[in-house]
Scaffold this motif. Structure first.
Motif, PDB file in Angstrom:
ATOM      1  N   HIS A  15       0.835  -1.198   0.000  1.00  0.00           N
ATOM      2  CA  HIS A  15       0.000   0.000   0.000  1.00  0.00           C
ATOM      3  C   HIS A  15       0.867   1.245   0.000  1.00  0.00           C
ATOM      4  CE1 HIS A  15      -2.008   3.391   2.193  1.00  0.00           C
ATOM      5  NE2 HIS A  15      -2.890   3.156   1.219  1.00  0.00           N
TER       6      HIS A  15
ATOM      7  N   LEU B 272       7.111   2.022  -8.726  1.00  0.00           N
ATOM      8  CA  LEU B 272       5.999   1.080  -8.871  1.00  0.00           C
ATOM      9  C   LEU B 272       6.506  -0.311  -9.252  1.00  0.00           C
ATOM     10  CD1 LEU B 272       2.983   0.520  -8.877  1.00  0.00           C
ATOM     11  CD2 LEU B 272       2.870   1.402 -11.228  1.00  0.00           C
TER      12      LEU B 272
ATOM     13  N   ILE C  81      -3.035   1.581  -4.210  1.00  0.00           N
ATOM     14  CA  ILE C  81      -2.340   2.866  -4.357  1.00  0.00           C
ATOM     15  C   ILE C  81      -3.375   3.979  -4.404  1.00  0.00           C
ATOM     16  CG2 ILE C  81      -0.755   4.248  -5.739  1.00  0.00           C
ATOM     17  CD1 ILE C  81       0.623   1.836  -4.692  1.00  0.00           C
TER      18      ILE C  81
ATOM     19  N   GLU D 131      -3.620   8.228  -4.997  1.00  0.00           N
ATOM     20  CA  GLU D 131      -2.860   9.394  -5.445  1.00  0.00           C
ATOM     21  C   GLU D 131      -3.800  10.577  -5.684  1.00  0.00           C
ATOM     22  OE1 GLU D 131       0.316   9.708  -5.473  1.00  0.00           O
ATOM     23  OE2 GLU D 131       0.928   7.608  -5.249  1.00  0.00           O
TER      24      GLU D 131
END
Length: 266
Positions: free
Chosen positions: A109, A124, A139, A141
């Protein structure tokens, strides 16, 4: 690889801790729900990237229990030293260079991490290399492209929107994408991840709300960086902060895109 500095690295200790704790208070409930949707349970091995003040890492350590484990990685672990769980390991490191000699994880995570890394693909890829086949990645963002002032005094609205422009300019100067979050689902698809699930949270918030307080704290800490773009001045910063305090104002401060997916089996 780019070694650009995290934009909050040089901020004052107490102010940054307060900002991270406020961010946890606002966003941790939704983050926990996303992680719970993976089926996280006792015995899992979890990796928390960009652990911040540590609340999510501590929570995951409780969920996975004594037979599970959590590794919390951050560039600066100054706010993680007080974490006390026998199944929680804190590592000060850049995820891009984290050794691959760890046992593979059931869950990885990260929240508000990749947007700060110009070569996010490297970060990543390292996360996915550390994830076991069939494991889950979550994830979250931000997407600043949705930000705009909605209601308030004319001067305050104009200052709010100029601060937003300064945020975009600052990210551009750092070779970062201020709308990174909205690209995340496509990035996951390109990585070949499976069982893709997307959540897009774009709250319309009044002044004094949790997200307004977080953005005010960020703006105070990053004021010099914003002013250096020449888009705003100190008056705009002051008006923005007043706008964020006023419960009669309304704005979209930014959106958060959360993507949950599973790594395919070999």
């Amino acid at each position: 690889m780019s070694n650009s500095e995290y934009i909050f690295t040089s901020t004052q200790h107490s102010q940054e801790l307060e900002r991270l704790q406020a961010l946890e208070q606002v966003f941790d409930p939704a983050t926990r729900k996303k992680i719970e949707s993976t089926g996280i349970s006792a015995g899992w091995r979890c990796l928390e990237v960009g652990a911040g003040a540590g609340a999510i890492a501590q929570w995951m350590a409780t969920v996975v229990g004594d037979n599970g484990s959590v590794v919390a990685v951050d560039l600066n672990t100054r706010f993680l030293n007080n974490l006390r769980s026998p199944n929680l390991e804190v590592i000060e490191a850049d995820i891009r260079y984290l050794p691959l000699n760890y046992p593979l994880f059931d869950l990885v995570h990260a929240r508000y991490v990749l947007i700060h890394i110009p070569d996010f693909q490297v970060a990543l890829s390292r996360m996915l290399d550390l994830l076991k086949p069939g494991g889950w990645i979550v994830i979250e963002e931000p997407d600043f492209s949705v930000a705009r002032a909605i209601y308030g005094e004319k001067d305050a609205l104009e200052s709010f929107n100029r601060v937003y422009e300064a945020i975009c300019q600052m990210f551009a100067q750092l070779n970062l994408d201020y709308a990174f979050g909205i690209k995340l689902p496509a990035i996951f698809q390109q990585c070949g991840l499976q069982q893709l699930s997307v959540e897009n949270d774009v709250p319309l918030s009044n002044g004094g709300s949790g997200i307004a307080k977080v953005m005010k704290m960020s703006t105070v800490q990053l004021a010099e960086k914003y002013i250096s773009t020449s888009v705003v001045d100190s008056t705009d910063i002051d008006r923005y902060c007043q706008f964020a305090d006023d419960p009669q104002t309304w704005a979209i401060y930014y959106g958060t895109v959360g993507v949950i997916a599973r790594k395919g089996h070999l």
